[in-house]
Design a protein around this motif. Structure first.
Motif, PDB file in Angstrom:
ATOM      1  N   GLY A 106       6.801   7.740   2.451  1.00  0.00           N
ATOM      2  CA  GLY A 106       5.745   6.812   2.050  1.00  0.00           C
ATOM      3  C   GLY A 106       4.689   7.418   1.155  1.00  0.00           C
ATOM      4  O   GLY A 106       3.741   6.735   0.756  1.00  0.00           O
ATOM      5  N   GLY A 107       4.832   8.703   0.814  1.00  0.00           N
ATOM      6  CA  GLY A 107       3.883   9.333  -0.100  1.00  0.00           C
ATOM      7  C   GLY A 107       4.083   8.842  -1.522  1.00  0.00           C
ATOM      8  O   GLY A 107       5.214   8.606  -1.950  1.00  0.00           O
TER       9      GLY A 107
ATOM     10  N   SER B 216      -4.237  -2.447   2.455  1.00  0.00           N
ATOM     11  CA  SER B 216      -4.674  -1.390   3.385  1.00  0.00           C
ATOM     12  C   SER B 216      -3.502  -0.584   3.933  1.00  0.00           C
ATOM     13  O   SER B 216      -3.481  -0.202   5.114  1.00  0.00           O
ATOM     14  CB  SER B 216      -5.492  -1.990   4.538  1.00  0.00           C
ATOM     15  N   GLY B 217      -2.507  -0.328   3.101  1.00  0.00           N
ATOM     16  CA  GLY B 217      -1.401   0.512   3.493  1.00  0.00           C
ATOM     17  C   GLY B 217      -0.345  -0.149   4.348  1.00  0.00           C
ATOM     18  O   GLY B 217       0.540   0.531   4.875  1.00  0.00           O
ATOM     19  N   THR B 218      -0.412  -1.454   4.494  1.00  0.00           N
ATOM     20  CA  THR B 218       0.559  -2.153   5.333  1.00  0.00           C
ATOM     21  C   THR B 218       1.091  -3.393   4.623  1.00  0.00           C
ATOM     22  O   THR B 218       0.494  -3.896   3.668  1.00  0.00           O
ATOM     23  CB  THR B 218      -0.067  -2.597   6.668  1.00  0.00           C
ATOM     24  N   PHE B 219       2.206  -3.880   5.135  1.00  0.00           N
ATOM     25  CA  PHE B 219       2.800  -5.136   4.686  1.00  0.00           C
ATOM     26  C   PHE B 219       2.813  -6.078   5.891  1.00  0.00           C
ATOM     27  O   PHE B 219       3.231  -5.694   6.986  1.00  0.00           O
ATOM     28  CB  PHE B 219       4.236  -4.929   4.200  1.00  0.00           C
ATOM     29  N   SER B 220       2.354  -7.290   5.668  1.00  0.00           N
ATOM     30  CA  SER B 220       2.317  -8.264   6.760  1.00  0.00           C
ATOM     31  C   SER B 220       2.754  -9.622   6.233  1.00  0.00           C
ATOM     32  O   SER B 220       2.826  -9.844   5.022  1.00  0.00           O
ATOM     33  CB  SER B 220       0.916  -8.360   7.376  1.00  0.00           C
ATOM     34  N   VAL B 221       3.052 -10.510   7.166  1.00  0.00           N
ATOM     35  CA  VAL B 221       3.423 -11.876   6.818  1.00  0.00           C
ATOM     36  C   VAL B 221       2.163 -12.723   6.804  1.00  0.00           C
ATOM     37  O   VAL B 221       1.382 -12.706   7.757  1.00  0.00           O
ATOM     38  CB  VAL B 221       4.454 -12.443   7.822  1.00  0.00           C
ATOM     39  N   ARG B 222       1.952 -13.437   5.700  1.00  0.00           N
ATOM     40  CA  ARG B 222       0.761 -14.266   5.559  1.00  0.00           C
ATOM     41  C   ARG B 222       0.664 -15.244   6.734  1.00  0.00           C
ATOM     42  O   ARG B 222       1.600 -15.979   7.048  1.00  0.00           O
ATOM     43  CB  ARG B 222       0.804 -15.031   4.239  1.00  0.00           C
TER      44      ARG B 222
ATOM     45  N   GLY C 184      -2.446  -0.887  -2.534  1.00  0.00           N
ATOM     46  CA  GLY C 184      -3.187  -1.076  -1.296  1.00  0.00           C
ATOM     47  C   GLY C 184      -3.234   0.161  -0.432  1.00  0.00           C
ATOM     48  O   GLY C 184      -3.207   0.076   0.803  1.00  0.00           O
ATOM     49  N   ILE C 185      -3.341   1.341  -1.061  1.00  0.00           N
ATOM     50  CA  ILE C 185      -3.411   2.594  -0.302  1.00  0.00           C
ATOM     51  C   ILE C 185      -4.604   3.413  -0.775  1.00  0.00           C
ATOM     52  O   ILE C 185      -5.165   3.177  -1.847  1.00  0.00           O
ATOM     53  CB  ILE C 185      -2.111   3.411  -0.445  1.00  0.00           C
ATOM     54  N   ASP C 186      -4.973   4.407   0.014  1.00  0.00           N
ATOM     55  CA  ASP C 186      -6.111   5.258  -0.300  1.00  0.00           C
ATOM     56  C   ASP C 186      -5.800   6.093  -1.540  1.00  0.00           C
ATOM     57  O   ASP C 186      -4.828   6.859  -1.549  1.00  0.00           O
ATOM     58  CB  ASP C 186      -6.388   6.167   0.896  1.00  0.00           C
ATOM     59  N   PRO C 187      -6.603   5.989  -2.605  1.00  0.00           N
ATOM     60  CA  PRO C 187      -6.336   6.785  -3.816  1.00  0.00           C
ATOM     61  C   PRO C 187      -6.292   8.283  -3.552  1.00  0.00           C
ATOM     62  O   PRO C 187      -5.591   9.016  -4.256  1.00  0.00           O
ATOM     63  CB  PRO C 187      -7.506   6.412  -4.738  1.00  0.00           C
ATOM     64  N   ALA C 188      -7.038   8.740  -2.549  1.00  0.00           N
ATOM     65  CA  ALA C 188      -7.081  10.175  -2.262  1.00  0.00           C
ATOM     66  C   ALA C 188      -5.736  10.707  -1.786  1.00  0.00           C
ATOM     67  O   ALA C 188      -5.499  11.924  -1.822  1.00  0.00           O
ATOM     68  CB  ALA C 188      -8.156  10.465  -1.217  1.00  0.00           C
ATOM     69  N   THR C 189      -4.847   9.835  -1.331  1.00  0.00           N
ATOM     70  CA  THR C 189      -3.534  10.273  -0.842  1.00  0.00           C
ATOM     71  C   THR C 189      -2.481  10.330  -1.945  1.00  0.00           C
ATOM     72  O   THR C 189      -1.355  10.760  -1.698  1.00  0.00           O
ATOM     73  CB  THR C 189      -3.035   9.327   0.264  1.00  0.00           C
ATOM     74  N   ILE C 190      -2.825   9.904  -3.146  1.00  0.00           N
ATOM     75  CA  ILE C 190      -1.858   9.846  -4.242  1.00  0.00           C
ATOM     76  C   ILE C 190      -1.816  11.175  -4.991  1.00  0.00           C
ATOM     77  O   ILE C 190      -2.852  11.747  -5.333  1.00  0.00           O
ATOM     78  CB  ILE C 190      -2.196   8.692  -5.201  1.00  0.00           C
ATOM     79  N   ASP C 191      -0.627  11.650  -5.247  1.00  0.00           N
ATOM     80  CA  ASP C 191      -0.404  12.893  -5.982  1.00  0.00           C
ATOM     81  C   ASP C 191      -0.178  12.542  -7.453  1.00  0.00           C
ATOM     82  O   ASP C 191       0.838  11.937  -7.803  1.00  0.00           O
ATOM     83  CB  ASP C 191       0.814  13.616  -5.401  1.00  0.00           C
ATOM     84  N   VAL C 192      -1.132  12.907  -8.316  1.00  0.00           N
ATOM     85  CA  VAL C 192      -1.040  12.613  -9.746  1.00  0.00           C
ATOM     86  C   VAL C 192      -0.636  13.877 -10.490  1.00  0.00           C
ATOM     87  O   VAL C 192      -1.279  14.921 -10.354  1.00  0.00           O
ATOM     88  CB  VAL C 192      -2.371  12.075 -10.295  1.00  0.00           C
ATOM     89  N   ARG C 193       0.422  13.770 -11.298  1.00  0.00           N
ATOM     90  CA  ARG C 193       0.918  14.907 -12.068  1.00  0.00           C
ATOM     91  C   ARG C 193       0.976  14.500 -13.538  1.00  0.00           C
ATOM     92  O   ARG C 193       1.478  13.430 -13.857  1.00  0.00           O
ATOM     93  CB  ARG C 193       2.296  15.335 -11.571  1.00  0.00           C
ATOM     94  N   THR C 194       0.485  15.354 -14.417  1.00  0.00           N
ATOM     95  CA  THR C 194       0.353  14.971 -15.821  1.00  0.00           C
ATOM     96  C   THR C 194       0.890  16.048 -16.750  1.00  0.00           C
ATOM     97  O   THR C 194       0.868  17.238 -16.430  1.00  0.00           O
ATOM     98  CB  THR C 194      -1.120  14.719 -16.180  1.00  0.00           C
ATOM     99  N   GLY C 195       1.376  15.592 -17.913  1.00  0.00           N
ATOM    100  CA  GLY C 195       1.702  16.488 -19.001  1.00  0.00           C
ATOM    101  C   GLY C 195       2.786  17.507 -18.706  1.00  0.00           C
ATOM    102  O   GLY C 195       2.779  18.592 -19.292  1.00  0.00           O
ATOM    103  N   ASP C 196       3.737  17.199 -17.835  1.00  0.00           N
ATOM    104  CA  ASP C 196       4.791  18.147 -17.482  1.00  0.00           C
ATOM    105  C   ASP C 196       6.134  17.577 -17.927  1.00  0.00           C
ATOM    106  O   ASP C 196       6.635  16.609 -17.356  1.00  0.00           O
ATOM    107  CB  ASP C 196       4.787  18.383 -15.965  1.00  0.00           C
TER     108      ASP C 196
ATOM    109  N   SER D 259      -5.155   7.598  -9.954  1.00  0.00           N
ATOM    110  CA  SER D 259      -5.038   7.434  -8.505  1.00  0.00           C
ATOM    111  C   SER D 259      -5.701   6.159  -8.027  1.00  0.00           C
ATOM    112  O   SER D 259      -5.170   5.454  -7.154  1.00  0.00           O
ATOM    113  CB  SER D 259      -5.624   8.651  -7.785  1.00  0.00           C
ATOM    114  N   HIS D 260      -6.848   5.811  -8.593  1.00  0.00           N
ATOM    115  CA  HIS D 260      -7.516   4.575  -8.187  1.00  0.00           C
ATOM    116  C   HIS D 260      -6.764   3.350  -8.699  1.00  0.00           C
ATOM    117  O   HIS D 260      -6.657   2.343  -7.994  1.00  0.00           O
ATOM    118  CB  HIS D 260      -8.954   4.556  -8.686  1.00  0.00           C
ATOM    119  N   LEU D 261      -6.247   3.438  -9.911  1.00  0.00           N
ATOM    120  CA  LEU D 261      -5.516   2.312 -10.480  1.00  0.00           C
ATOM    121  C   LEU D 261      -4.288   1.987  -9.629  1.00  0.00           C
ATOM    122  O   LEU D 261      -4.078   0.829  -9.225  1.00  0.00           O
ATOM    123  CB  LEU D 261      -5.107   2.644 -11.910  1.00  0.00           C
ATOM    124  N   VAL D 262      -3.490   2.990  -9.346  1.00  0.00           N
ATOM    125  CA  VAL D 262      -2.271   2.764  -8.567  1.00  0.00           C
ATOM    126  C   VAL D 262      -2.600   2.528  -7.096  1.00  0.00           C
ATOM    127  O   VAL D 262      -1.955   1.701  -6.440  1.00  0.00           O
ATOM    128  CB  VAL D 262      -1.304   3.951  -8.744  1.00  0.00           C
ATOM    129  N   GLY D 263      -3.610   3.222  -6.581  1.00  0.00           N
ATOM    130  CA  GLY D 263      -3.992   3.008  -5.188  1.00  0.00           C
ATOM    131  C   GLY D 263      -4.445   1.588  -4.920  1.00  0.00           C
ATOM    132  O   GLY D 263      -4.063   0.974  -3.911  1.00  0.00           O
TER     133      GLY D 263
END
Length: 312
Positions: free
Chosen positions: A23-24, A116-122, A51-63, A43-47
């Motif tokens: 789930g990372g 908020s990091g979850t999937f639910s049924v409306r 619906g997840i915390d941007p701080a948990t996203i690993d961003v890698r650039t220019g490689d 990280s904020h855009l994709v987070g």
């Protein structure tokens, strides 16, 4: 002093959004930041999108070992073009994840809520699963009609540049005897389209202005009569410091989103510095109006200011 800046240049940029089996989330961009805050932006855009915390996203650039195509970082382009590529890749991953979640929750994909990091049924908040559950099912290939894995590789292309614009104004004082310039207020109203991260844009505008001020007031590339460079090291070249910053800085964002990309973003990378030199020259000339001084070029050094007053 008004300016118009061609931004979001070059034809394309690439991005990969990948969710690993646990789930990372990993975001890979072909852009290569040089301190502009791209990791925070991605990280904020994709987070926000997933619906997840941007701080948990690993961003890698220019490689190039991670992403085959990339335009790099220049021309105020990363947010508008690179961000749009990340947005489209993130949307594709989210849509697939919602289809998988719908299968696991035995519901219609149209009824799935991702937040908020979850999937639910409306309407049925008790029926909930998390990104690890969805990612595990995706990588195991257990969902009919869906390929194994949870990843999207997207290239976003533009046909032409967007145009940012703005207005700068300055209030300064000049000591006619010593030529010293004291910048009291700097005011900016600018339009870089949709502002993704206000604090980052503020910092880019502030940094551009402070970078330009010592350049407008000091000779940066000086040579002697034989053509020998006299300002060849950082001991001689006048770098900007906090002491060069205006006493007061006022900044207003005006947003007119561009239709050329899905984020509506233009660019703000060079807008801070573009008007600095002519604006300072005009303000110094205005301050020296009682002496009839004319400022016809930049930089305008202290020695030149004092000499203009003496001649007058």
């Amino acid at each position: 002093m008004n300016y118009v800046e061609a931004t979001a240049t070059a034809p394309n940029e690439s991005a990969i959004v990948r969710v690993d089996p646990s789930g990372g989330v990993i975001v890979v961009s072909g852009a290569a930041p040089q301190g502009q805050g791209h990791v925070t932006m991605f990280s904020h855009l994709v987070g926000d999108l997933l619906g997840i915390d941007p701080a948990t996203i690993d961003v890698r650039t220019g490689d190039t070992a991670l992403i085959a195509r990339g335009g790099g970082t220049f021309g105020s382009r990363t947010a508008a073009i690179g961000g749009s590529a990340a947005l489209l890749a993130g949307r594709a991953v989210r849509d697939k994840a919602m289809r998988i979640a719908a299968h696991l929750l035995e519901a219609s994909a149209a009824d799935i809520v991702c937040d908020s990091g979850t999937f639910s049924v409306r309407g049925l908040p008790s029926r909930t699963i998390g990104w690890p559950d969805v990612a595990a099912a995706a990588h195991a290939g257990r969902v009919p009609g869906e390929s194994a894995g949870l990843e999207a590789d997207t290239r976003f292309e533009v046909s032409r540049s967007s145009f940012a614009n703005g207005t700068h104004a300055v209030v300064l004082e000049v000591d006619p005897e010593t030529g010293a310039v004291d910048i009291l207020r700097w005011i900016v109203a600018h339009d870089c389209g949709h502002v993704l991260q206000p604090a980052i844009v503020d910092g880019q505008i502030h940094g551009g202005v402070v970078q330009g001020i010592p350049d407008a007031l000091n000779v940066q590339l000086a040579y002697d009569e034989t053509g020998q460079r006299l300002t060849a090291t950082l001991m001689d070249y006048t770098l900007a410091t906090a002491a060069d910053a205006p006493r007061s800085f006022e900044l207003r964002h005006l947003e007119s989103p561009t239709p050329l990309n899905p984020l509506g973003a233009k660019g703000a990378g060079e807008g801070g510095i573009m008007p600095v030199h002519p604006l300072i020259a005009q303000a110094i000339e205005d301050a020296l109006a009682p002496f009839g001084a004319r400022v016809e070029r930049v930089p305008v050094t202290r020695a030149e200011i004092a000499a203009m007053v003496r001649r007058a």
